[in-house]
Enzyme design. Structure first.
Site, mmCIF file in Angstrom:
data_model
loop_
_atom_site.group_PDB
_atom_site.id
_atom_site.type_symbol
_atom_site.label_atom_id
_atom_site.label_comp_id
_atom_site.label_asym_id
_atom_site.label_seq_id
_atom_site.Cartn_x
_atom_site.Cartn_y
_atom_site.Cartn_z
ATOM 1 N N ARG A 105 -14.948 -26.926 15.337
ATOM 2 C CA ARG A 105 -15.809 -26.595 16.430
ATOM 3 C C ARG A 105 -15.940 -25.120 16.790
ATOM 4 N NH1 ARG A 105 -15.288 -29.413 22.571
ATOM 5 N NH2 ARG A 105 -16.348 -30.997 21.216
ATOM 6 N N HIS A 132 -23.880 -31.916 18.016
ATOM 7 C CA HIS A 132 -22.751 -32.490 18.270
ATOM 8 C C HIS A 132 -22.763 -34.108 17.623
ATOM 9 C CE1 HIS A 132 -18.895 -33.434 19.999
ATOM 10 N NE2 HIS A 132 -19.282 -33.451 21.254
ATOM 11 N N GLN A 135 -20.266 -36.868 18.747
ATOM 12 C CA GLN A 135 -20.591 -37.674 19.952
ATOM 13 C C GLN A 135 -21.661 -38.633 19.869
ATOM 14 O OE1 GLN A 135 -18.999 -36.838 23.167
ATOM 15 N NE2 GLN A 135 -20.069 -38.768 23.527
ATOM 16 N N CYS A 260 -21.626 -36.987 27.606
ATOM 17 C CA CYS A 260 -20.715 -36.777 26.839
ATOM 18 C C CYS A 260 -19.260 -36.297 27.574
ATOM 19 C CB CYS A 260 -21.045 -35.520 25.741
ATOM 20 S SG CYS A 260 -21.432 -34.581 26.109
ATOM 21 N N ARG A 288 -15.184 -42.358 20.841
ATOM 22 C CA ARG A 288 -14.894 -41.217 19.950
ATOM 23 C C ARG A 288 -13.951 -41.516 19.033
ATOM 24 N NH1 ARG A 288 -16.489 -36.191 21.529
ATOM 25 N NH2 ARG A 288 -15.811 -35.435 19.276
HETATM 26 N N1 NVA Z 1 -23.274 -29.292 25.658
HETATM 27 C C1 NVA Z 1 -21.917 -29.286 25.855
HETATM 28 C C2 NVA Z 1 -20.964 -30.187 25.080
HETATM 29 C C3 NVA Z 1 -19.658 -30.282 25.584
HETATM 30 C C4 NVA Z 1 -19.135 -31.613 24.828
HETATM 31 C C5 NVA Z 1 -21.328 -28.012 25.299
HETATM 32 O O1 NVA Z 1 -21.591 -27.525 24.073
HETATM 33 O O2 NVA Z 1 -20.370 -27.270 25.780
HETATM 34 N N1 CP Z 2 -17.660 -34.648 24.719
HETATM 35 C C1 CP Z 2 -16.775 -33.730 24.005
HETATM 36 O O1 CP Z 2 -16.989 -33.262 22.847
HETATM 37 O O2 CP Z 2 -15.650 -33.398 24.794
HETATM 38 P P1 CP Z 2 -14.690 -32.352 24.486
HETATM 39 O O3 CP Z 2 -15.169 -31.043 24.589
HETATM 40 O O4 CP Z 2 -13.661 -32.651 25.456
HETATM 41 O O5 CP Z 2 -14.064 -32.372 23.078
#
Ligand code: NVA
Ligand code: CP
Length: 306
Positions: A105, A132, A135, A260, A288
């Site tokens: 990530r 993502h 997700q 999400c 997930r």
């Molecule tokens: N768009 C959000 C998704 C979090 C799971 C982010 O990138 O922070």
């Molecule tokens: N939806 C999602 O990816 O959650 P987190 O940021 O908690 O991993």
């Protein structure tokens, strides 16, 4: 040495593989509910590199590896050499000689691509600024469980043209549904991805118009991780993009709501919607776990082992 199979975007799967993966995720979910002892990844290790915060992604991958008889390592830039400037290519070469898969990530999507290009083992995108995909596996599993095949349905994404929006655009191609995106000017999704999605994806400014006839309404935070300093400006720009009861009323009566998570009640979604009867966000979050276990099977074992 065979080339490893990576999952950096949804389009790393064929449509047939994606459908099979969702079905397998549902089977794995049932196996877990039935207490079946299934440990196909015994003695295997997943390294998880987190350059951003996470609850769901971290716990679902870690729990999934443990349930499969394997092990997961949490690595953060704060306490590894990644945070002290060791090149990503060198980190990929080293980590991939020690572990069986790597989940990352990070911010720039380019970083997971560079990592994957130098890795001997599968690399999974656990979220970048651009995509993502994990997700979306969970979201598509959730839709399938609640409403059946999403092909030919209408999905509406309300909010920022961000990583979630981009992954919905890829999902529209892979799973063959129609996607309406409602976002304020200046927050459009990437033009190349939009062009690639072709007629399946339409961008509108009016969120109420975009919601008409939808089978699924989706939203996400207005300020993603890394955009915290823009929160106030974004709150102004997105003020009319809250998924509330009036917006849900434009969709089909049996439309589902997904997010999400983490969510901000009173910003991108009203409490009444996210905590209401059309919301499936807790199933979505749980999935997930199951969807990523199916993904790990596919990438590490080539498919179901039992
Ligand atoms: N768009 C959000 C998704 C979090 C799971 C982010 O990138 O922070
Ligand atoms: N939806 C999602 O990816 O959650 P987190 O940021 O908690 O991993």
């Amino acid at each position: 040495m065979p080339e490893p199979r990576h999952f950096l975007t949804l389009l790393d799967l064929t449509a047939a593989e994606a459908r099979a993966l969702l079905k397998r995720a549902i089977v794995l979910k049932q196996m877990r509910a039935d207490g079946v002892d299934y440990r196909p990844l015994k003695h295997r290790t997943l390294a998880m590199v987190f350059e951003k915060s996470s609850t769901r992604t971290r716990v679902s991958f870690e729990a999934g590896m443990v349930q499969f008889g394997g092990h997961a390592l949490f690595l953060s830039p704060r306490d590894t050499q990644l945070g002290r400037g060791e090149p990503i290519e060198d980190s990929a070469r080293v980590l991939s000689r020690m572990v069986d898969a790597v989940m990352i990530r990070t911010f720039d999507h380019d970083k997971v691509e560079r990592f994957a290009a130098h890795s001997r083992v599968p690399v999974i995108n656990g979220l970048t600024d651009r995509f993502h995909p994990c997700q979306l596996l969970a979201d598509m599993q959730t839709y399938l469980e609640h409403r059946g095949d999403i092909a030919g349905r209408r999905v509406t994404f309300i909010g920022d043209g961000n990583n979630m929006c981009h992954s919905y655009m890829n999902a529209a191609r892979l799973f063959d549904f129609e996607l309406m995106v409602a976002c304020p000017e200046g927050f459009d999704p990437d033009a190349d991805l939009l062009a690639a999605a072709g007629e399946r994806c339409t961008v509108l400014r009016d969120p109420l118009a975009a919601a008409v006839g939808a089978d699924l309404i989706v939203t996400d935070v207005w300020a993603s991780m890394g955009q915290e300093s823009e929160q106030d400006d974004r709150a102004t720009a997105f003020a009319h993009y809250c998924v509330d009861e009036a917006l849900m009323a434009r969709a089909k009566p049996d439309a589902l709501f997904m997010h999400c998570l983490p969510a901000h009640r009173g910003e991108e979604v009203s409490a009444g919607v996210i905590d209401g009867p059309q919301s499936v966000v807790w199933d979505e979050a749980e999935n997930r776990l199951h969807a990523q276990k199916a993904l790990l099977e596919l990438l590490l074992l080539g498919g179901a082992a039992a």
